[in-house]
Write a protein that holds these residues in place. Structure first.
Motif, short mmCIF file in Angstrom:
data_model
loop_
_atom_site.label_atom_id
_atom_site.label_comp_id
_atom_site.label_asym_id
_atom_site.label_seq_id
_atom_site.Cartn_x
_atom_site.Cartn_y
_atom_site.Cartn_z
N MET A 1 0.77 -10.67 49.30
CA MET A 1 0.26 -11.24 50.55
C MET A 1 0.31 -12.76 50.52
O MET A 1 0.35 -13.40 51.55
N LEU B 1 2.59 -14.27 66.60
CA LEU B 1 2.32 -13.11 67.45
C LEU B 1 1.28 -12.21 66.82
O LEU B 1 0.32 -11.78 67.48
N SER B 2 1.42 -11.94 65.50
CA SER B 2 0.49 -11.01 64.87
C SER B 2 -0.92 -11.57 64.87
O SER B 2 -1.89 -10.86 65.15
N MET B 3 -1.03 -12.88 64.62
CA MET B 3 -2.35 -13.51 64.64
C MET B 3 -2.99 -13.40 66.02
O MET B 3 -4.17 -13.09 66.15
N LEU C 1 -2.46 -11.17 68.32
CA LEU C 1 -2.88 -9.80 68.58
C LEU C 1 -4.17 -9.48 67.84
O LEU C 1 -5.03 -8.76 68.35
N LEU C 2 -4.35 -10.05 66.62
CA LEU C 2 -5.59 -9.84 65.89
C LEU C 2 -6.76 -10.45 66.66
O LEU C 2 -7.79 -9.81 66.85
N THR D 1 -4.67 -19.52 56.99
CA THR D 1 -4.03 -18.37 56.36
C THR D 1 -2.67 -18.72 55.78
O THR D 1 -2.39 -18.45 54.61
N TRP E 1 -9.62 -12.24 52.80
CA TRP E 1 -9.10 -13.16 53.80
C TRP E 1 -7.68 -12.77 54.21
O TRP E 1 -7.37 -12.63 55.39
N PHE E 2 -6.85 -12.57 53.20
CA PHE E 2 -5.46 -12.26 53.53
C PHE E 2 -5.33 -10.85 54.13
O PHE E 2 -4.44 -10.62 54.95
N SER E 3 -6.22 -9.94 53.75
CA SER E 3 -6.17 -8.62 54.37
C SER E 3 -6.49 -8.73 55.85
O SER E 3 -5.83 -8.12 56.69
N ILE E 4 -7.54 -9.50 56.17
CA ILE E 4 -7.96 -9.59 57.57
C ILE E 4 -6.99 -10.42 58.40
O ILE E 4 -6.59 -10.04 59.49
N PHE E 5 -6.57 -11.56 57.85
CA PHE E 5 -5.81 -12.48 58.68
C PHE E 5 -4.30 -12.41 58.47
O PHE E 5 -3.55 -13.09 59.16
N PHE E 6 -3.87 -11.61 57.50
CA PHE E 6 -2.42 -11.51 57.34
C PHE E 6 -1.93 -10.06 57.46
O PHE E 6 -0.98 -9.78 58.18
N LEU E 7 -2.63 -9.15 56.78
CA LEU E 7 -2.16 -7.76 56.78
C LEU E 7 -2.57 -7.03 58.05
O LEU E 7 -1.75 -6.41 58.73
N PRO F 1 -3.27 -8.09 61.04
CA PRO F 1 -2.50 -8.43 62.25
C PRO F 1 -1.21 -7.62 62.40
O PRO F 1 -0.84 -7.28 63.52
N PHE F 2 -0.57 -7.29 61.26
CA PHE F 2 0.68 -6.54 61.39
C PHE F 2 0.43 -5.13 61.91
O PHE F 2 1.25 -4.57 62.62
N PHE G 1 -1.79 -4.49 64.05
CA PHE G 1 -1.92 -4.65 65.50
C PHE G 1 -0.56 -4.81 66.16
O PHE G 1 -0.32 -4.28 67.24
N VAL G 2 0.32 -5.53 65.51
CA VAL G 2 1.67 -5.67 66.07
C VAL G 2 2.30 -4.29 66.19
O VAL G 2 2.87 -3.94 67.24
N ILE H 1 0.56 -2.42 69.10
CA ILE H 1 0.92 -2.88 70.45
C ILE H 1 2.38 -2.54 70.77
O ILE H 1 2.75 -2.35 71.93
N SER I 1 6.18 -7.35 70.60
CA SER I 1 5.72 -6.73 69.34
C SER I 1 6.79 -5.84 68.76
O SER I 1 6.99 -5.82 67.53
N ALA J 1 9.19 -7.90 67.03
CA ALA J 1 8.64 -8.36 65.74
C ALA J 1 8.74 -7.26 64.69
O ALA J 1 9.08 -7.53 63.53
#
Lengths: 271, 380, 346
Positions: free
Chosen positions: A100, A114-116, A118-119, A144, C61-67, C69-70, C72-73, C76, C311, C314
């Motif tokens: 990560m 985009l992913s951010m 959507l979050l 991040t 942090w990285f789980s919430i703000f990086f993983l 989100p994907f 959600f992509v 969507i 999305s 992406a």
């Protein structure tokens, strides 16, 4: 040194390629003429105009606020992540964390942005927070991806650092957290400051991610520059660019000196 | 030999002596690799103890287990009868001098030496006094304000020593303490280290791959191979009575002659070596089976080399051959003699005479003899 | 290879964890066994003092703000576009008789596959990124080689000079080229003045400008990893090759280049991967017909406000890039190569 003329030519060509555009940018920021490419004499007119451009100034202020906050948070997060990766051996989730941390370095900005977004939309729907998108959301997104860079820097310095320094401190009676504060941290301070500066400039520079996660209130400097550049070349942008260059160059020189010092420290600890 | 000065001091001979360090059945495995294998060892107060072995023999792992950086997979460690197996390094009465010295690059010499005392939260005045004493001990008073990168290798080594000693540990662990120094400085520092050790009375445990270093400095040494101690003893004992072929060849040089037992008279063993076509007579307290195959170690300096046959009572312990190689080392020369069987034997000759009267030369026929106490029967 | 695997302690541990049961039940059983062995558990607890927090904060942090989100992509991308706030339909839906329904709409992906616009944009992005990576390598390699061969006191300075533009604003660097490439820009004026051309070339908004922009922006990413591998290269290897009768050029191809391959691959990936999704450069410098996938995503999102299609694009882009990204990760994680450019020199 073999075929020095060949490598010398390629080096000169490369540096001319790297610096030609930047130099022309700075030169024309002092151009009197509005036509960016016709020399009309020396003038600081565009700098004065820049200082009265409310839109640019407020965007710059916002960008600077985000960038410095981002740098501080990214350093803390990156220090945690880098320390975990470099010092805790193989813990459960190490591969997960290093994956990560590595991914944002190469992930295209549009996907990150985009992913951010959507979050944040999903968070708003579920918790009602963040209510509006702007400084906070941009900051979270920037922390991040710039923390990933800081992690890489911190991790590699820690890996290079002689572990027996830490062992020696422990051997002399320092408990783990004191070892970190008294030995590890001072030794990697240059890497931390380099990471801070990098996080700062990454945030100051970002257009794409900020455009996605920002709302009506949050117009950052790159957004202003982008919309102005789309309309055409303007000497005010040249002036702005020159100022940013000045800022960054001085930052780089400081970092360079710090890194130089670190290298010296590194050498001693290796001997 | 510095170790010889303490001839009377042999606590390991005394059944009532209480060891300072007791290592009991310690093993350390990494996955399937066994770095230390069920090792037990007692070390007594005031000893200068060496762990000698080639790289990867487990000596450094054992040292790191003593310091607390590694946890043994099995076994216990006691210091002064206290089980310290799980005590973290910062609570152990043990200090270490690192191979890389590990001087903190952002602190000057004084701060480096005082670091351990500051961790004990001692009063400032006492810290200052003890640091000054330590500086004096290693003769570095003039460099107290220098940073480590402004010091030479030898000076760094002294600072590292002072830093580890200033805490007055019960045991000082030294990981290849002289490894980074050049030869001349190394020899000088060897004696200095021994002097400091004797002055302070602290127990030193040193790891080294250099057999000369181990022999010069230690009261006892343990030769390690593949995670176990192959032989333990005083340096002269290990040199003169190597237990196995590995030790005979690792500690000093040795000719190993293989043969079969032909007989046993009183306290001597008669062995016939086919490859050298030679009868050997060796002092040996225990009788052995007739015809058993044995290996005999013969140190090169114990063989007498002459240009004419020596008159001796029996043909045992004599060989003849021609000179195949000569290595002139200044103080000594090393001869490789090709015996009639075609095998080479190494002989050492002290160059007592000057150039005008050199010893045997190439292709010259020479005669070798040695005493029956010179050979050692090795364990197989 | 088999020997290598067993050569270091780190690998041993890795091997050990590889044989741990992978199923949840198996893990639970293992945990139970550990729990029985009370001393071992105590040992673990001691060794972990303070560690969980340090590890947990970045992982969370990285789980919430990086993983997250994907996910959600992905979610969507299966939704329908709506004129609403936010402009997409919910996947989970309470039907009138109180049953929770999951509606997956694969229409976005079908459209991407059917409409040749998206497909050709994707192919074009890969083509542009690959050519750019090659051009960057072509310019970057001699530079990296040159820097690695100068006196060490100069190396740091030259390296800093390569990194410096990377730290300055990306947008500004692209902007600088607009000024140079415009019809009445510096380059055209220069060519006119020399007399090579008699009317300005349409340099801006062309593939030429696009490649220049990408090569220019990503050059440091190529030079740094290359330099890192080249500077570690033992010069005596080259001397040995020449001593054995190899001419300089062939010594380069037989010794230097093969040994620098890790740097070549890392650098090429560092250029290729972000270039595929690049938006700013094709938008500002590229021509109207040079469609790149990043720009399409941007247009779908900002101009058409079609979040589900954006999305879906992406997701496709990620699928495409996942292999090169893992390759990059592999190189970065190699124990002997923690100093691949970015890590060491950034």
């Amino acid at each position: 040194m073999r075929r020095p003329w060949f490598l010398f030519t390629m080096l000169s060509f490369g540096y001319a390629f790297l610096y030609g555009p930047i130099i022309s940018l700075v030169v024309y920021s002092f151009n009197k003429s509005r036509l960016v490419t016709v020399w009309g004499g020396f003038s600081t007119h565009w700098y004065r105009e820049l200082l009265h451009d409310e839109q640019i100034l407020s965007a710059a202020w916002l960008s600077l606020k985000i960038a410095s906050l981002n740098a501080c948070l990214a350093v803390i997060l990156g220090l945690f992540a880098g320390f975990s990766l470099a010092r805790f051996g193989r813990f459960r989730g190490r591969g997960f964390l290093s994956g990560m941390v590595g991914a944002p370095l190469v992930m295209p900005d549009v996907i990150l942005g985009l992913s951010m977004l959507l979050l944040f939309v999903a968070m708003q729907q579920t918790f009602g927070w963040p209510q509006t998108r702007g400084m906070t959301t941009i900051l979270l997104a920037h922390v991040t991806f710039s923390a990933a860079y800081v992690t890489v820097i911190v991790q590699s310095r820690l890996v290079d650092m002689d572990v027996s320094l830490e062992e020696a401190a422990m051997d002399l009676g320092a408990r783990p957290w004191k070892v970190f504060l008294l030995i590890t941290l001072p030794v990697i301070v240059p890497a931390i400051s380099a990471g801070w500066l990098l996080a700062f400039t990454l945030s100051l520079d970002d257009l794409v991610i900020a455009s996605f996660v920002s709302g009506p209130g949050g117009t950052t400097l790159p957004m202003v520059v982008y919309s102005s550049v789309r309309l055409g070349v303007s000497p005010v942008i040249n002036a702005l660019a020159s100022l940013i260059l000045l800022l960054v160059t001085s930052g780089i020189i400081i970092t360079g000196l710090l890194l130089h010092r670190q290298e010296k420290l590194q050498k001693t600890s290796e001997l | 030999m510095a170790g010889g000065e303490k001839k009377g001091y042999e606590p390991w001979q005394d059944v009532n002596a209480n060891p300072l360090v007791r290592i009991e059945g310690v093993s350390k495995t990494y996955g399937e690799i066994c770095a230390v294998d069920d090792l037990s060892l007692d070390i007594y107060p005031g000893e200068f103890f060496s762990l000698l072995g080639s790289s990867g023999c487990g000596k450094t792992t054992l040292l790191r287990i003593l310091a607390g950086f590694e946890q043994p997979t099995k076994g216990r460690i006691y210091i002064d009868d206290m089980d310290i197996t799980t005590v973290p390094p910062y609570d152990r009465p043990v200090n270490m001098m690192f191979q890389s010295y590990a001087l903190f690059p952002h602190m000057n010499v004084e701060a480096n030496i005082g670091f351990g005392l500051r961790q004990e939260k001692l009063p400032r005045a006492e810290i200052r006094e003890r640091v000054a004493d330590a500086l004096k001990l290693v003769k570095m008073e003039a460099f107290s304000r220098r940073k480590p990168d402004q010091l030479s290798g030898g000076q760094r080594q002294r600072v590292a020593l002072a830093r580890a000693l200033v805490k007055r540990p019960k045991i000082l662990l030294l990981d290849e303490p002289l490894g980074a120094l050049d030869k001349k400085l190394r020899e000088h520092t060897q004696f200095e280290l021994v002097n400091i050790q004797e002055k302070l009375g602290i127990t030193f445990i040193m790891v080294t791959h250099d057999q000369e270093e181990a022999m010069t400095m230690s009261t006892r040494m343990a030769v390690m191979n593949d995670g176990v101690i192959v032989q333990l003893g005083t340096p002269p004992y290990i040199y003169e009575y190597p237990a196995t072929r590995f030790i005979a060849e690792f500690v000093g040089a040795a000719n190993v002659l293989e043969g079969r037992v032909m007989g046993f008279f009183e306290d001597a063993l008669s062995v016939y070596s086919e490859e050298y076509d030679c009868e050997l007579l060796i002092h040996h307290p225990k009788p052995m089976d007739m015809g058993a195959s044995v290996a005999v170690a013969l140190r090169p300096e114990k063989v007498l080399i002459t240009e004419k046959p020596v008159n001796v009572a029996s043909a045992a312990n004599t060989l003849s051959g021609i000179v195949a190689e000569i290595a002139y080392l200044g103080d000594i020369s090393i001869y490789h003699i090709r015996t009639s069987g075609g095998k080479l034997i190494q002989v050492q000759l002290t160059n007592r005479n000057r150039m005008e009267n050199p010893g045997p030369t190439w292709e010259q026929k020479v005669y070798l003899t040695w005493h029956s106490t010179s050979g050692v029967v090795l364990e197989t | 290879m088999a020997l290598n695997k067993w050569s270091s302690v780190g690998n041993m541990r890795e091997r050990q964890s590889a044989v741990l049961p992978q199923t949840l039940l198996g893990r639970f059983r293992l945990w139970l066994i550990n729990f029985m062995n009370w001393r071992r558990v105590r040992g673990i607890a001691r060794s972990l003092r303070g560690r969980p927090l340090v590890i947990l904060v970045p992982i969370l942090w990285f789980s919430i703000f990086f993983l997250l989100p994907f996910l959600f992509v992905l979610k969507i991308s299966f939704a329908e576009s709506l004129l609403a706030q936010p402009p997409f339909s919910a996947l989970l839906h309470w039907s009138s008789d109180g049953i929770l329904q999951l509606r997956l709409n694969v229409g976005n992906f079908l459209m991407l596959l059917e409409d040749s616009l998206y497909f050709s944009a994707l192919i074009n992005s890969i083509k542009v990124a690959a050519i750019s990576a090659f051009l960057t390598l072509f310019i970057g390699y001699p530079m990296a080689l040159g820097i690695s061969r100068v006196q060490s006191s100069w190396r740091l300075v030259l390296l800093m000079l390569v990194i410096l533009p990377f730290w300055t604003s990306f947008l500004i660097r692209v902007y600088a080229w607009i000024g140079l490439l415009k019809n009445n820009g510096l380059l055209n004026n220069l060519l006119l003045w020399i007399g090579i051309i008699d009317k300005p070339l349409p340099l801006l908004h062309s593939d030429f400008a696009l490649y220049i922009g990408i090569v220019y922006s990503y050059l440091p990413f190529m030079v740094l990893p290359l330099y890192a591998t080249l500077v570690k290269l033992d010069q005596s290897l080259l001397e040995a090759a020449e001593d054995l009768g190899c001419r300089p050029l062939s010594a380069f191809w037989r010794v230097t280049f093969p040994l620098s391959l890790p740097g070549v691959i890392a650098g090429s990936l560092l250029v290729f991967i972000p270039a595929v999704g690049e938006f700013v450069i094709p938008d500002l410098l590229g021509g109207p017909d040079s469609l790149m996938i990043g720009k399409i995503l941007w247009t779908e999102f900002f101009n058409n406000r079609d979040w589900p299609v954006a999305s879906a694009i992406a997701v496709l882009m990620l699928l495409l890039l996942v292999v090169p990204m893992m390759l990059f990760q592999r190189i970065q994680d190699r124990p002997d190569n923690h100093g691949n450019g970015l890590r060491n020199e950034l």
